[in-house]
Write an enzyme that holds these catalytic residues in place. Structure first.
Site, PDB file in Angstrom:
ATOM      1  N   LYS A  13       0.898  -1.215   0.065  1.00 31.10           N
ATOM      2  CA  LYS A  13       0.107  -0.126  -0.150  1.00 31.10           C
ATOM      3  C   LYS A  13       0.799   1.176  -0.129  1.00 31.10           C
ATOM      4  CE  LYS A  13      -2.140  -0.877   3.789  1.00 31.10           C
ATOM      5  NZ  LYS A  13      -1.622  -2.094   4.285  1.00 31.10           N
ATOM      6  N   ARG A  88      -9.816   0.926   8.619  1.00 30.75           N
ATOM      7  CA  ARG A  88      -9.264  -0.460   8.906  1.00 30.75           C
ATOM      8  C   ARG A  88     -10.376  -1.200   9.883  1.00 30.75           C
ATOM      9  NH1 ARG A  88      -3.439   0.571   8.978  1.00 30.75           N
ATOM     10  NH2 ARG A  88      -2.332  -1.207   9.394  1.00 30.75           N
ATOM     11  N   ARG A 122      11.459  -6.112   5.638  1.00 29.53           N
ATOM     12  CA  ARG A 122      11.392  -4.725   5.504  1.00 29.53           C
ATOM     13  C   ARG A 122      12.162  -3.895   6.423  1.00 29.53           C
ATOM     14  NH1 ARG A 122       5.345  -2.146   5.027  1.00 29.53           N
ATOM     15  NH2 ARG A 122       5.499  -2.710   7.230  1.00 29.53           N
ATOM     16  N   ARG A 152      11.190  -1.571  11.766  1.00 28.33           N
ATOM     17  CA  ARG A 152      10.026  -0.876  12.458  1.00 28.33           C
ATOM     18  C   ARG A 152       9.913  -2.166  13.807  1.00 28.33           C
ATOM     19  NH1 ARG A 152       4.964   0.241   8.651  1.00 28.33           N
ATOM     20  NH2 ARG A 152       3.753  -0.652  10.188  1.00 28.33           N
ATOM     21  N   ARG A 163      -0.685  -8.430  13.603  1.00 27.78           N
ATOM     22  CA  ARG A 163      -1.247  -7.499  12.687  1.00 27.78           C
ATOM     23  C   ARG A 163      -1.958  -8.312  11.635  1.00 27.78           C
ATOM     24  NH1 ARG A 163       3.930  -4.802  10.893  1.00 27.78           N
ATOM     25  NH2 ARG A 163       2.659  -3.328   9.776  1.00 27.78           N
TER      26      ARG A 163
HETATM   27  P1  AMP Z   1       0.649   0.910   8.996  1.00 27.95           P
HETATM   28  O1  AMP Z   1       1.767   1.593   8.885  1.00 27.95           O
HETATM   29  O2  AMP Z   1      -0.467   1.230   8.321  1.00 27.95           O
HETATM   30  O3  AMP Z   1       0.975  -0.707   9.146  1.00 27.95           O
HETATM   31  O4  AMP Z   1       0.134   0.924  10.591  1.00 27.95           O
HETATM   32  C1  AMP Z   1       0.902   0.698  11.669  1.00 27.95           C
HETATM   33  C2  AMP Z   1      -0.120   0.790  12.899  1.00 27.95           C
HETATM   34  O5  AMP Z   1      -0.498   1.856  12.971  1.00 27.95           O
HETATM   35  C3  AMP Z   1      -1.173  -0.262  13.113  1.00 27.95           C
HETATM   36  O6  AMP Z   1      -0.637  -1.810  13.463  1.00 27.95           O
HETATM   37  C4  AMP Z   1      -2.073   0.212  14.159  1.00 27.95           C
HETATM   38  O7  AMP Z   1      -1.547  -0.050  15.327  1.00 27.95           O
HETATM   39  C5  AMP Z   1      -1.891   1.656  13.582  1.00 27.95           C
HETATM   40  N1  AMP Z   1      -2.896   2.071  12.868  1.00 27.95           N
HETATM   41  C6  AMP Z   1      -2.754   2.662  11.547  1.00 27.95           C
HETATM   42  N2  AMP Z   1      -3.879   2.809  10.962  1.00 27.95           N
HETATM   43  C7  AMP Z   1      -5.024   2.621  11.813  1.00 27.95           C
HETATM   44  C8  AMP Z   1      -6.115   2.702  11.670  1.00 27.95           C
HETATM   45  N3  AMP Z   1      -6.994   3.176  10.728  1.00 27.95           N
HETATM   46  N4  AMP Z   1      -6.884   2.270  12.546  1.00 27.95           N
HETATM   47  C9  AMP Z   1      -6.125   1.946  13.822  1.00 27.95           C
HETATM   48  N5  AMP Z   1      -4.956   1.907  13.882  1.00 27.95           N
HETATM   49  C10 AMP Z   1      -4.245   2.064  12.892  1.00 27.95           C
END
Ligand code: AMP
Length: 208
Positions: A13, A88, A122, A152, A163
């Site tokens: 993404k 999400r 990653r 990360r 996740r």
């Molecule tokens: P990402 O970088 O999109 O993989 O997001 C990393 C982390 O941020 C996720 O595992 C959640 O803890 C939090 N997060 C990101 N976007 C959301 C969302 N829309 N709703 C809830 N938590 C989020």
């Protein structure tokens, strides 16, 4: 063009959203990036979000929705936006519908096995560049800016599994949700290079 990028963690993404931003001149809004920047800056939002990100759990809907609503009110979103990592949950999608329209939802499809390999390999740079150990050939610094690469915290295998479970339980239902609205554009990226996937995405976007 008002876009949502849907897909499991590691499905590409962020990578493709960065390209779409550059080619179509619309802002890339990643809730994960917003949370990480706030955690780094130790802001009140960062302090609230940190425990959730560390575990790979979702930040509560109320907090996340408020951030996105605020961000979409920014004038740079008037011509469109790419939402990466939001919504999400069904609750987030319902809330989004009250303050923004959506033209298409790009659903990036990738096998779980490839995802785990990708996410645990990653490596990130503070400048925003993303790499994978499979192609880094032992390099530990960023080819674009020379910065030190890091992993990360939530890309460690244990957290990745969590996740993926969270994705299956909370986010995958959004595929049916948006399919029912006729908005889903499936992009199967299994076995394809980044460029090949991006070509497919552009084909879709150019029909909008
Ligand atoms: P990402 O970088 O999109 O993989 O997001 C990393 C982390 O941020 C996720 O595992 C959640 O803890 C939090 N997060 C990101 N976007 C959301 C969302 N829309 N709703 C809830 N938590 C989020």
């Amino acid at each position: 063009m008002r876009l949502i990028f849907l897909g499991a963690p590691g499905s590409g993404k962020g990578t493709h959203a960065v390209r779409v931003k550059a080619d179509y001149h619309i802002p890339h809004i990643s809730t994960g990036d917003i949370f990480r920047a706030n955690i780094k800056g130790n802001t009140p939002l960062g302090q609230q979000a940190k425990a959730y990100l560390d575990k790979g759990a979702l930040v509560p809907d109320e907090l996340t929705i408020a951030i996105v609503k605020d961000r979409l009110a920014n004038p740079d979103c008037a011509k469109g936006f790419i939402l990466d990592g939001f919504p999400r949950t069904i609750q987030q999608a319902d809330a989004l519908a009250t303050f923004a329209g959506v033209d298409a939802v790009i659903n990036l499809i990738l096998d779980d096995e490839t995802i785990v390999e990708r996410v645990t390999g990653r490596r990130m740079c503070a400048c925003g560049a993303t790499y994978n150990v499979a192609t880094l050939k032992g390099a530990t610094t960023c080819a674009k800016c020379g910065g030190e690469l890091y992993q990360r915290v939530d890309d460690q295998p244990e957290t990745v599994r969590n996740r993926l479970e969270v994705y299956a339980a909370n986010t995958a239902p959004l595929i049916d949700y948006y399919r029912a609205k006729g908005l889903i554009k499936d992009v199967d990226s299994n076995g394809l290079s980044i460029d090949q996937v991006y070509d497919k995405i552009k084909e879709v976007l150019d029909t909008l």
